[in-house]
Write an enzyme that holds these catalytic residues in place. Structure first.
Site, PDB file in Angstrom:
ATOM      1  N   GLY A  36     -21.117   5.654 -17.924  1.00  0.00           N
ATOM      2  CA  GLY A  36     -21.532   5.884 -16.550  1.00  0.00           C
ATOM      3  C   GLY A  36     -22.351   4.771 -15.938  1.00  0.00           C
ATOM      4  O   GLY A  36     -22.758   4.868 -14.784  1.00  0.00           O
ATOM      5  N   TRP A  90     -16.295   8.058 -20.199  1.00  0.00           N
ATOM      6  CA  TRP A  90     -15.394   8.166 -21.345  1.00  0.00           C
ATOM      7  C   TRP A  90     -16.056   8.841 -22.533  1.00  0.00           C
ATOM      8  O   TRP A  90     -15.413   9.589 -23.279  1.00  0.00           O
ATOM      9  CB  TRP A  90     -14.855   6.786 -21.730  1.00  0.00           C
ATOM     10  CG  TRP A  90     -13.782   6.892 -22.765  1.00  0.00           C
ATOM     11  CD1 TRP A  90     -13.848   6.494 -24.077  1.00  0.00           C
ATOM     12  CD2 TRP A  90     -12.479   7.449 -22.588  1.00  0.00           C
ATOM     13  NE1 TRP A  90     -12.677   6.787 -24.718  1.00  0.00           N
ATOM     14  CE2 TRP A  90     -11.813   7.370 -23.821  1.00  0.00           C
ATOM     15  CE3 TRP A  90     -11.810   8.024 -21.506  1.00  0.00           C
ATOM     16  CZ2 TRP A  90     -10.518   7.828 -24.011  1.00  0.00           C
ATOM     17  CZ3 TRP A  90     -10.525   8.479 -21.684  1.00  0.00           C
ATOM     18  CH2 TRP A  90      -9.896   8.376 -22.929  1.00  0.00           C
ATOM     19  N   SER A 150     -15.422   5.662 -13.470  1.00  0.00           N
ATOM     20  CA  SER A 150     -15.749   5.999 -14.845  1.00  0.00           C
ATOM     21  C   SER A 150     -15.867   4.713 -15.651  1.00  0.00           C
ATOM     22  O   SER A 150     -15.371   3.662 -15.245  1.00  0.00           O
ATOM     23  CB  SER A 150     -14.632   6.891 -15.417  1.00  0.00           C
ATOM     24  OG  SER A 150     -14.917   7.266 -16.742  1.00  0.00           O
ATOM     25  N   CYS A 151     -16.506   4.798 -16.806  1.00  0.00           N
ATOM     26  CA  CYS A 151     -16.602   3.659 -17.731  1.00  0.00           C
ATOM     27  C   CYS A 151     -16.853   4.254 -19.114  1.00  0.00           C
ATOM     28  O   CYS A 151     -16.317   5.301 -19.433  1.00  0.00           O
ATOM     29  CB  CYS A 151     -17.688   2.674 -17.289  1.00  0.00           C
ATOM     30  SG  CYS A 151     -19.338   3.395 -17.166  1.00  0.00           S
ATOM     31  N   GLY A 152     -17.674   3.628 -19.917  1.00  0.00           N
ATOM     32  CA  GLY A 152     -17.984   4.174 -21.229  1.00  0.00           C
ATOM     33  C   GLY A 152     -19.058   5.248 -21.176  1.00  0.00           C
ATOM     34  O   GLY A 152     -18.933   6.301 -21.796  1.00  0.00           O
TER      35      GLY A 152
END
Length: 140
Positions: free
Chosen positions: A94, A125, A90-92
């Site tokens: 994708g 996120w 996951s990140c901010g």
């Protein structure tokens, strides 16, 4: 990811590629109104920690993946190597989570072992933290 959080990440492990500050809730998110923090039980490997600056023979600078032994060391330090279950990156939004996926494949290729099963949470996120009832953890 919400289902993984609700079951204590018993079947998968979420690994977040955002900065330590955004993951820990000490730095703001770049999207207005979105809280910082992380899904409870997630691990953090900032994508930028997997990159190094390099230079061509002509002096042109570029960014590339760190050497495989450094990638493995960063995963080891975050506890990712000890998980033993599929990983969800996951990140901010994708995008930078894909850096962790690539690093996972590079480490596996170097070791001669198949990569741990993984997927990228494309909502990341931005989607998770916008759910009104989503549990959010911080390191504060």
């Amino acid at each position: 990811v919400r289902r993984a959080v609700d079951d204590g990440q018993a079947n998968v492990q979420v690994v977040d590629a955002r900065s330590a500050g955004r993951f820990g809730g000490t730095e703001p998110e770049p999207r207005p109104g979105l809280p910082s923090g992380h899904a409870p039980g997630s691990l953090n490997v900032p994508f930028s920690s997997l990159l190094v600056s390099a230079e061509t023979p002509d002096g042109d600078k570029y960014t590339t993946m760190a050497p495989v032994e450094d990638l493995k060391a960063r995963f080891d330090a975050a506890g990712v190597s000890k998980v033993g279950k599929p990983l969800v990156f996951s990140c901010g939004t994708g995008v930078t989570a894909c850096t962790l996926a690539l690093a996972t494949e590079l480490v596996a290729a170097e070791s001669g072992m198949p990569a741990v099963p993984w997927s990228v949470y494309d909502g990341s996120w931005s989607e998770y933290a916008s759910m009104p009832d989503a549990p959010i953890a911080t390191t504060e």
